[in-house]
Motif scaffolding. Structure first.
Motif, PDB file in Angstrom:
ATOM      1  N   SER A 100       0.855  -1.179   0.000  1.00 50.29           N
ATOM      2  CA  SER A 100       0.000   0.000   0.000  1.00 50.29           C
ATOM      3  C   SER A 100       0.895   1.234   0.000  1.00 50.29           C
ATOM      4  N   PHE A 101       0.289   2.394  -0.258  1.00 47.99           N
ATOM      5  CA  PHE A 101       1.039   3.641  -0.172  1.00 47.99           C
ATOM      6  C   PHE A 101       1.542   3.856   1.252  1.00 47.99           C
ATOM      7  N   GLU A 102       0.757   3.452   2.213  1.00 51.98           N
ATOM      8  CA  GLU A 102       1.150   3.611   3.614  1.00 51.98           C
ATOM      9  C   GLU A 102       2.419   2.823   3.922  1.00 51.98           C
ATOM     10  N   ASP A 103       2.556   1.647   3.328  1.00 53.21           N
ATOM     11  CA  ASP A 103       3.784   0.857   3.487  1.00 53.21           C
ATOM     12  C   ASP A 103       4.993   1.631   2.956  1.00 53.21           C
ATOM     13  N   LYS A 104       4.817   2.214   1.775  1.00 47.22           N
ATOM     14  CA  LYS A 104       5.920   2.954   1.162  1.00 47.22           C
ATOM     15  C   LYS A 104       6.275   4.177   2.000  1.00 47.22           C
ATOM     16  N   ALA A 105       5.264   4.898   2.460  1.00 45.63           N
ATOM     17  CA  ALA A 105       5.504   6.086   3.278  1.00 45.63           C
ATOM     18  C   ALA A 105       6.204   5.712   4.580  1.00 45.63           C
ATOM     19  N   ALA A 106       5.855   4.556   5.154  1.00 47.63           N
ATOM     20  CA  ALA A 106       6.488   4.114   6.400  1.00 47.63           C
ATOM     21  C   ALA A 106       7.964   3.805   6.176  1.00 47.63           C
ATOM     22  N   CYS A 107       8.293   3.180   5.063  1.00 45.60           N
ATOM     23  CA  CYS A 107       9.697   2.891   4.759  1.00 45.60           C
ATOM     24  C   CYS A 107      10.471   4.181   4.501  1.00 45.60           C
ATOM     25  N   ALA A 108       9.845   5.130   3.825  1.00 40.16           N
ATOM     26  CA  ALA A 108      10.497   6.419   3.586  1.00 40.16           C
ATOM     27  C   ALA A 108      10.752   7.145   4.903  1.00 40.16           C
ATOM     28  N   THR A 109       9.824   7.024   5.826  1.00 39.33           N
ATOM     29  CA  THR A 109      10.000   7.638   7.150  1.00 39.33           C
ATOM     30  C   THR A 109      11.137   6.966   7.902  1.00 39.33           C
ATOM     31  N   ARG A 110      11.269   5.662   7.759  1.00 39.92           N
ATOM     32  CA  ARG A 110      12.398   4.953   8.390  1.00 39.92           C
ATOM     33  C   ARG A 110      13.732   5.455   7.835  1.00 39.92           C
ATOM     34  N   LEU A 111      13.748   5.742   6.535  1.00 35.32           N
ATOM     35  CA  LEU A 111      14.970   6.280   5.936  1.00 35.32           C
ATOM     36  C   LEU A 111      15.377   7.582   6.620  1.00 35.32           C
ATOM     37  N   LYS A 112      14.398   8.409   6.940  1.00 36.22           N
ATOM     38  CA  LYS A 112      14.682   9.668   7.617  1.00 36.22           C
ATOM     39  C   LYS A 112      15.035   9.448   9.081  1.00 36.22           C
ATOM     40  N   GLU A 113      14.226   8.668   9.780  1.00 40.77           N
ATOM     41  CA  GLU A 113      14.357   8.571  11.237  1.00 40.77           C
ATOM     42  C   GLU A 113      15.429   7.591  11.683  1.00 40.77           C
ATOM     43  N   GLU A 114      15.545   6.451  11.017  1.00 41.08           N
ATOM     44  CA  GLU A 114      16.509   5.431  11.435  1.00 41.08           C
ATOM     45  C   GLU A 114      17.866   5.609  10.748  1.00 41.08           C
ATOM     46  N   ASP A 115      17.844   5.971   9.480  1.00 40.79           N
ATOM     47  CA  ASP A 115      19.096   6.102   8.729  1.00 40.79           C
ATOM     48  C   ASP A 115      19.640   7.526   8.744  1.00 40.79           C
ATOM     49  N   GLY A 116      18.826   8.472   9.184  1.00 41.10           N
ATOM     50  CA  GLY A 116      19.299   9.849   9.312  1.00 41.10           C
ATOM     51  C   GLY A 116      19.405  10.610   8.015  1.00 41.10           C
ATOM     52  N   GLU A 117      18.627  10.228   6.994  1.00 43.47           N
ATOM     53  CA  GLU A 117      18.649  10.945   5.721  1.00 43.47           C
ATOM     54  C   GLU A 117      18.224  12.395   5.941  1.00 43.47           C
ATOM     55  N   THR A 118      19.041  13.340   5.465  1.00 41.75           N
ATOM     56  CA  THR A 118      18.767  14.757   5.701  1.00 41.75           C
ATOM     57  C   THR A 118      18.123  15.461   4.509  1.00 41.75           C
ATOM     58  N   ARG A 119      18.173  14.847   3.333  1.00 41.84           N
ATOM     59  CA  ARG A 119      17.565  15.482   2.173  1.00 41.84           C
ATOM     60  C   ARG A 119      16.045  15.374   2.214  1.00 41.84           C
ATOM     61  N   THR A 120      15.383  16.215   1.450  1.00 39.94           N
ATOM     62  CA  THR A 120      13.936  16.077   1.279  1.00 39.94           C
ATOM     63  C   THR A 120      13.646  14.730   0.632  1.00 39.94           C
ATOM     64  N   VAL A 121      12.699  13.988   1.196  1.00 36.87           N
ATOM     65  CA  VAL A 121      12.330  12.685   0.635  1.00 36.87           C
ATOM     66  C   VAL A 121      10.895  12.755   0.143  1.00 36.87           C
ATOM     67  N   PHE A 122      10.721  12.632  -1.164  1.00 36.98           N
ATOM     68  CA  PHE A 122       9.399  12.538  -1.777  1.00 36.98           C
ATOM     69  C   PHE A 122       8.987  11.075  -1.844  1.00 36.98           C
ATOM     70  N   VAL A 123       7.744  10.793  -1.487  1.00 43.18           N
ATOM     71  CA  VAL A 123       7.238   9.420  -1.536  1.00 43.18           C
ATOM     72  C   VAL A 123       6.459   9.251  -2.831  1.00 43.18           C
ATOM     73  N   ASP A 124       6.950   8.390  -3.691  1.00 43.42           N
ATOM     74  CA  ASP A 124       6.263   8.146  -4.957  1.00 43.42           C
ATOM     75  C   ASP A 124       4.937   7.447  -4.701  1.00 43.42           C
ATOM     76  N   GLY A 125       4.052   7.477  -5.689  1.00 49.52           N
ATOM     77  CA  GLY A 125       2.784   6.770  -5.578  1.00 49.52           C
ATOM     78  C   GLY A 125       2.990   5.263  -5.466  1.00 49.52           C
ATOM     79  N   PHE A 126       1.995   4.574  -4.985  1.00 50.96           N
ATOM     80  CA  PHE A 126       2.100   3.131  -4.753  1.00 50.96           C
ATOM     81  C   PHE A 126       2.533   2.369  -6.001  1.00 50.96           C
ATOM     82  N   ASP A 127       2.006   2.751  -7.146  1.00 50.48           N
ATOM     83  CA  ASP A 127       2.333   2.055  -8.396  1.00 50.48           C
ATOM     84  C   ASP A 127       3.540   2.646  -9.119  1.00 50.48           C
TER      85      ASP A 127
END
Length: 237
Positions: A100-127
């Motif tokens: 789902s899109f929510e799954d993708k958004a959650a992984c993108a959030t992990r990239l920011k919070e767990e991996d410390g990504e500092t750039r702007t992260v855009f979440v692409d659509g589910f498909d």
């Protein structure tokens, strides 16, 4: 490709032979996307003279290997820098393909919070509408000027070449850097695939001989003997 969000990686999930998506001099596709902080923004609404746009996911060893060099570009005085979060390159039992899109958004959030990504992260659509428009490769990079034109692209990000290209563009010079394929750091590969969970390493190493031949040998030879297209600060499209 039958399923954009594949459950297991295989080399035929990607077209490694063709160059797909916008070329240097083409108009860059624009999309209204959600960022990890919940804002809705146009991809091409950026500050500075250029946007450095990198495709990535937390299960992509190449993307993870490049982050330490790419993140400082977020502070470049003349350019913006962003990540387009795409499908999981090497899903496993722990970090699975998005359902789902929510799954993708959650992984993108992990990239920011767990991996410390500092750039702007855009979440692409589910498909993967934006990812597909930009060619569907897991760690491609594009530099886009204020006219909305692609002035540099590489199907696989080589951070050194990307940085040299950006420096040349800012200085009004011709881009001379060729983005030769560079493999990921082995320790990062093992850590990234291990984090993804059971199945990710097996799928990756099954495809490794093909990946080496296609990218390290064939792709780099084409770059060596080919002529790189030239974009500039003033390129129009």
């Amino acid at each position: 490709m039958i399923d954009y969000n594949y459950d297991t990686f295989a080399t035929d999930d990607y077209d490694f032979e063709s160059t797909v998506g916008p070329q240097v001099g083409d108009k860059a596709p624009d999309f209204k996307l959600t960022t990890t902080d919940g804002a809705r923004r146009s991809l091409l609404d950026f500050d500075g003279d250029f946007l450095v746009l990198e495709m990535g996911s937390i299960t992509c060893p190449l993307f993870q290997s490049r982050r330490g060099i790419m993140e400082p570009l977020a502070h470049h005085p003349r350019a913006s820098s962003a990540v387009l979060y795409v499908r999981e390159a090497h899903p496993g039992a722990e970090i699975q393909s998005h359902k789902s899109f929510e799954d993708k958004a959650a992984c993108a959030t992990r990239l920011k919070e767990e991996d410390g990504e500092t750039r702007t992260v855009f979440v692409d659509g589910f498909d993967g509408q934006a990812h597909t428009a930009y060619g569907s490769m897991p760690n491609a990079v594009f530099i886009i000027n204020k006219n909305g034109c692609v002035v540099y692209r590489s199907d696989w990000n080589n951070p050194s070449a990307t940085r040299k290209a950006l420096d040349a563009l800012v200085a009004g010079q011709t881009i001379k850097a060729k983005p030769y394929f560079r493999p990921a750091v082995p320790s990062t590969v093992l850590h990234t695939l291990g984090r993804a969970g059971k199945g990710a390493k097996i799928d990756f190493f099954k495809g490794l001989p093909f990946l080496i031949w296609t990218n390290i040998v064939k792709r780099n030879l084409r770059l060596l003997f080919g002529r790189a297209p030239k974009g500039s600060h003033d390129t129009t499209c």
